[in-house]
Every structure is written in C-alpha cells, then in structure tokens.
Enzyme design. Structure first.
Site, mmCIF file in Angstrom:
data_model
loop_
_atom_site.group_PDB
_atom_site.id
_atom_site.type_symbol
_atom_site.label_atom_id
_atom_site.label_comp_id
_atom_site.label_asym_id
_atom_site.label_seq_id
_atom_site.Cartn_x
_atom_site.Cartn_y
_atom_site.Cartn_z
ATOM 1 N N ASP A 1 -4.758 -0.203 9.640
ATOM 2 C CA ASP A 1 -5.845 0.720 9.985
ATOM 3 C C ASP A 1 -7.031 0.464 9.050
ATOM 4 O O ASP A 1 -7.022 -0.484 8.266
ATOM 5 C CB ASP A 1 -5.368 2.188 9.897
ATOM 6 N N ASP B 1 -1.508 -1.111 5.611
ATOM 7 C CA ASP B 1 -1.451 -0.560 6.962
ATOM 8 C C ASP B 1 -2.454 -1.247 7.879
ATOM 9 O O ASP B 1 -3.486 -1.730 7.438
ATOM 10 C CB ASP B 1 -1.774 0.945 6.933
ATOM 11 N N GLU C 1 0.838 -1.197 0.000
ATOM 12 C CA GLU C 1 0.000 0.000 0.000
ATOM 13 C C GLU C 1 0.874 1.248 0.000
ATOM 14 O O GLU C 1 1.662 1.470 0.913
ATOM 15 C CB GLU C 1 -0.897 -0.003 1.248
ATOM 16 N N ASP D 1 -8.239 2.057 6.441
ATOM 17 C CA ASP D 1 -7.955 2.126 5.007
ATOM 18 C C ASP D 1 -7.187 0.892 4.536
ATOM 19 O O ASP D 1 -7.443 0.365 3.459
ATOM 20 C CB ASP D 1 -7.165 3.393 4.679
#
Ligand code: TTJ
Length: 634
Positions: free
Chosen positions: A503, A501, A428, A505
C-alpha cells in the site's frame, strides 16, 4: 517468431545477406541490444530513435522534436532536421536511408564527420528498432520532396518512393514504429517514463523544444527551457531553501564542452547529476572527479586566503553538503565503463573539467564575496557536524561492543554464518515481523522488524542519522559499516530483502529504505544485494488457494475460475498467517523478488528528493500514483 533464414535470403538481393544475418541476430538475442524485452527494453526503442533526432539537434540542425504515443500502440518521432540522406549509397547502391535502417550498426550516424558529438550509450541504431518492430515507416522531407519507405521486422516492404511534395525549406524525418508483440512482454508505453527522460533532454539542450503527446488520453506536454542547466538546478532545488542564485558557466577546451550549474540549498544532502552527451552517467566518472576536485580546492583556497577557516582543510564531503549541481559535458568519443556502462572513462576529461571549474569558481568567489562566505560557513558547519558524528559513531561502536555479538536485540539472526546463503528480511512493523520470524527458515533467513517509518536520511544531518536506533540496527545487522569504514567483505547476508505492505505507506517505507541504501551503502545496490519482496494483494479460493499479485491478475483469474470464488484481500503483511507468508513471499522456490539496480535507486532518490518540500499532499499523491513503479524489472 524468429525470421526464417532461408525465406529471408530469397527475399533479398544476395549482396545484402550479411546485413540480414545481423538483424536476425538482433531478433535472436534482443536483450543484447536493448537490455531486456520487458518494459525497459520497450522504452529503449524510443530512446534509440530519439537519440538520432537529438544528435541532429546537438549539431544545430533541428530545434523541435515531436513524439506521440498513438492509439494503435505505435510511436511516432518527428524532427525538423535535415532529414536522413536519401541518395544512393556508393557501395551498396541503395538509398542511404535504407542502409541506415536495415544495416546493423550503421545507425543514424551515417556520415560521422557530420556529427561533433553523439550519444554513445544507446547508439545501437535505428536498425535494431526496425528489426524488433512488426512495422516501421520512415518519411523524409528533403529538397521539396516527401520520401517514404516501410519495413517489416527490418526488411523493406517496397523501395524508397516519393509520395508527395513540400516546401523546400520544410525538412525533417518522421519515424513511426509498431513494436513486435512476439518479442516484447509488454507493448504499453508509459507516458511518465517518456516525460521524465524528455524533460531531462530538453533541460540539457537549451532551446530545444520537445512535444510529447498521447492520443488515447489526450495528454500533451511541451518541454522547452531557454535557461537550460540553470533551470535544471532550480527544478532540483524546488521546495528547498536556496543559499544563492545558480552559478552557471559554459566553456570549451580541446574539443570538450563543459557546462555546469551549481546552487547550494540549506539541506545536508549532495545532489550532483552528471551527463555525457546527454546520457546520465549514474556511476560518475572522470568529469565528476574533475568537478569535485575543483569545488573542494576553490572553496578551501578562498577560505584560507580570507582566513575564514581556523581548523584543518575542508574535505570533499564538507563542501558538498547541500550542493546541487548539474555537470553536462560533450565529449567526441566517450568511453563508458562500469557495471551499467554509465561511468565516463576518458582520462583527458578530468583535467579539463577541473581547470575550467577552478578558473571559473575562483573568479566567481572573488566577484561575489557574500555568496562565497555563505558557502564557506556552510562547509565549516558540515565539518563540525562530521567531527561530532564521528564521536557519536565511536560511542555507538563502544556500546555495541557490550551487546551480544554486537548485533541489534531486535534481530532474529539465522544460524548459518555463510554470507552467500544468508538472507536478511527487513520487515515493516512488529506484527509482520512476528509472522516472518515464525515463517522463516531459521537456517539461512534472518528477520529485522522495523518500528514505524524509517528516518528520512535526505532530511537529517549525520549526527541524527547515526543516533537513530533503527538505522543503526540496519547498519550493524548488515555488518559492512558505512562511509570510509564501509567494507563489503564484512557483509553478513548476500540478500537484503525489503518486505513492506503493498500500500502507500509500504511504498513510502520502501522508498525511505532505498534512499538510505543509496546514500550510505551504494555498493550493495551496485553488487545486486538489495531486493524488494513482492507480496500478494489477494488470495482467491476455489478448492485450492491462488495468490494474486496485481489487480489485472485478479480479474483474469476470477473469470478463468468462472466466478463463485472466495476473494480475500491482504491489507498488509500482518494479515497473513506465517504459513501464507512463507508460501507467498519467503519461500525461495515460490517467492517473487525484484533486484534493485543503481539506476532504479538513483531514479527513486531523484524523484523522491525532489518531493522533499514541506507539502505533504503532493508527495502522498505522487507515491500513491507510482507505488507500482517501485516494483522493478526482475
Ligand atoms: C546525416 O548527415 C547528413 C544530413 O542528415 C543527417 C541525418 O541523418 N539527420 C537526421 C537523422 N536527422 N534526423 C534524423 C533522424 C530523426 C528521427 C526522428 C529518427 C531517425 C532514425 C533519424
């Protein structure tokens, strides 16, 4: 803790020794019976007990099942069926219920002739649950009496006894079990996991009421669908634009019950769920093959008869764009095949499903010409798009022929050309991609950075998919091609690792990529080539560095180190320097990789495509809540 053979045999009547050895085997190799001893295996215990109650419901003897997750960590399953038999077993001379609970493979199907069909996949029996429980309590209401017996790791604590009386008409079975903490790595039952499966069971058995509750949180859900499969497809199409009201039929032929509901939506994706005896056949099988043949033929026949199609015949893919369907068959003796034993093998089923679907659809199209014409014109649109996409793909291929080795410019390839040792990291963001390029072992690790969110292939037609640069980069990097051209022999890396990540997203990107692989290269998931890299959330420093992967772990380590420590939170992969990235996420000796299974992907895809409505907020919330679930059993 493994049951001591010598002690066990003393506890037992000699005639039962064989039985005991069976259950010891279960404790020695639990994974052979329930798949694993982690979260999945723990939940398998509930499916096992539940299957027995659902069998009773399928036989028409029970219409309500209550399941509760109790405060003390136990689970109770209660049905209002006939109750497990209590009379003395003719051979063992013990109450039948005791044999069912303590004898391996006796299962709930004590007298097979009582059951027309039963779930054949989970069916290892209540005895396996008893063997893996430090305590199990069975209560049976039958003939105006209440019977009870308890078992510790599968051994009766006392003989079956009568503990009370009830009305003659009140019958049923209540099973409570406390999973053994020396067997399972986690003892926490997940409400949402139970909820998903129970909703599915209720949707597949119209009229059956399932009540799920959790004592500690006070949560309670009731699943009860009078509409059955019709409500199922409506629910799958929620938030999408529908093309017509659901089509529904139920027919029996040669002892095989075929129930189907169909509703097209205006998207481009096919969503066909199939079940055999309420078990989700993720890998499809003969029932799905029969259904697909019939749909293709019925639509082509109608189109040709009414001169609606001037081109060549519509293909299966053409007629299944935007098709949502649930196929539920009941087969007396199902044969399950495939990698995960979720593919129906019975040959006789194909022809039966085909002929029932063909007959019904032909009739339905004759009677509903408006709907039939809409479905035909949608399929013709798909046919046109397919032809256009083929041109686009050819164009891309020609363009690629001019670039270096046909590989994407953004790919930092590895030097090895041996597939079995090569790995592709899909990363990412360009900044994390940069760190990964520096961190990697060039010899066998390749890096493909992704810009922004990958395309949502659920929402895009094939022209859009094949003209999307990032998607094309993934396709060319893996080397296999897609669709009819897919060739696993051309795979360039044995591990394709999604690194995003930790998180919301990141979870979204992971889901989008999984959706892509699930839709376009499902073989890679089946073969176990797709992985998710687990990256740490924190670095805790006290003299030496500790990398921490969960919030729980953080609490533990901070208290273990006695506070006074330096905690660094990694907000994203980009915050780690190359050395840290190597140590925590890329070094094969220390990294944590989760292999993605086809079931995980199907599940992810299922919930995900359901959330594809245009409301963004519920989707964000859902992903945030379940972000951890994308991290799957290893
Ligand atoms: C067997 O054939 C005679 C009538 O009773 C049949 C039977 O076993 N019924 C039955 C079993 N109903 N419910 C169960 C059952 C329910 C739960 C919650 C758990 C288990 C292991 C079995």
């Amino acid at each position: 803790m493994i049951a001591d053979k010598e002690k066990a045999s003393k506890d037992y009547a000699s005639g039962n020794i064989k039985v005991l050895e069976g259950l010891e085997g279960v404790r020695l190799r639990p994974a052979m019976y329930i798949g694993s001893t982690s979260k999945t295996g723990l939940h398998h215990l509930v499916w096992e007990i539940m299957d027995n109650a659902v069998d009773e419901a399928m036989g028409g003897y029970c219409d309500e099942i209550k399941v509760s997750i109790n405060k003390d960590g136990s689970v109770t399953v209660e049905d209002n069926g006939r109750g497990i038999p209590v009379e003395s077993h003719p051979i063992y001379k013990r109450p039948a219920v005791e044999i069912v609970v303590t004898k391996l493979h006796a299962g709930g199907k004590f007298d097979k002739s009582n059951y027309k069909v039963s779930g054949g996949l989970h069916g290892v029996g209540i005895s396996v649950v008893a063997a893996l429980s430090k305590l199990m309590k069975v209560v049976i209401k039958k003939g105006g009496k209440i019977y009870q017996q308890e078992y510790k790791i599968g051994k009766p604590v006392y003989d079956l006894k009568i503990v009370g009386e009830c009305e003659k008409k009140d019958t049923g079975t209540i099973v409570t079990f406390w999973p053994d903490d020396s067997i399972f790595s986690t003892l926490k039952f997940d409400f949402s996991v139970l909820e998903t499966r129970f909703r599915e069971i209720a949707l597949l058995n119209k009229g059956l009421k399932i009540i799920l509750s959790e004592e500690s949180s006070g949560k309670k859900e009731t699943f009860h669908f009078e509409g059955g499969l019709i409500e199922f497809v409506k629910w799958m199409n929620k938030g999408k634009e529908e093309v017509h009201k659901p089509i529904y039929f139920l027919k029996e032929e040669s002892g095989i019950v075929v129930e189907v509901s169909i509703q097209y939506n205006t998207t481009y994706q096919e969503n066909v769920l199939s079940f055999v005896n309420t078990i989700n056949t993720v890998e499809g099988g003969t029932h799905v093959a029969g259904f697909k043949t019939a749909v293709t033929r019925a639509i082509n026949d109608y189109a040709n008869k009414n001169k609606l199609n001037k081109d060549e015949n519509l293909t299966g893919d053409d007629v299944r764009e935007g098709l949502t369907a649930v196929i539920s068959v009941k087969v007396p003796e199902p044969q399950f095949e495939g990698q995960t034993k979720t593919k129906l093998g019975n040959n006789e089923v194909k022809g039966i499903v085909d002929s029932i679907c063909m007959t019904y659809l032909t009739m339905f199209f004759e009677e509903n010409p408006t709907i039939a014409k809409r479905i035909v014109s949608k399929s013709i649109e798909a046919q046109k798009a397919r032809n256009a996409a083929k041109k686009a793909k050819d164009l891309v291929r020609r363009k690629n022929a001019f670039s270096v080795g046909g590989l994407p410019g953004k790919l930092a390839d590895c030097s090895s050309n041996k597939t079995e040792e090569s790995e592709l990291y899909i990363v990412e963001g360009d900044s994390a991609g940069g760190s990964a390029k520096m961190a990697r072992n060039k010899e066998y690790q390749a890096i493909l950075p992704l810009k922004g969110k990958p395309l949502n292939v659920e929402k895009a037609n094939s022209v859009k998919v094949f003209s999307n640069e990032e998607i094309m980069n993934i396709i060319t990097a893996t080397g296999t091609g897609v669709g009819e051209q897919f060739d696993v022999a051309k795979l360039r890396y044995s591990k394709i690792i999604i690194m995003s990540d930790a998180d919301v997203d990141g979870a979204h990107i992971r889901t989008l990529l999984l959706t892509f692989f699930f839709r376009f290269m499902p073989k890679l998931i089946e073969n176990g080539n797709i992985y998710i890299a687990v990256s740490p959330l924190y670095k805790v420093r006290k003299r030496v560095d500790h990398y921490v992967y969960t919030e729980d772990e953080l609490k533990k380590i901070v208290s273990k180190l006695g506070g006074n420590v330096n905690v660094q939170r990694f907000k994203g992969l980009g915050e780690m320097n190359p050395e840290q990235l190597w140590d925590t996420t890329m070094n094969p000796k220390t990294r944590l990789l989760n292999k993605v299974t086809i079931e995980d992907a199907a599940k992810t895809n299922e919930v995900f495509s359901k959330l594809m409505g245009d409301d963004v907020e519920p989707r964000r919330q859902f992903i945030a809540e379940r972000a951890h679930e994308a991290q799957i059993d290893i």
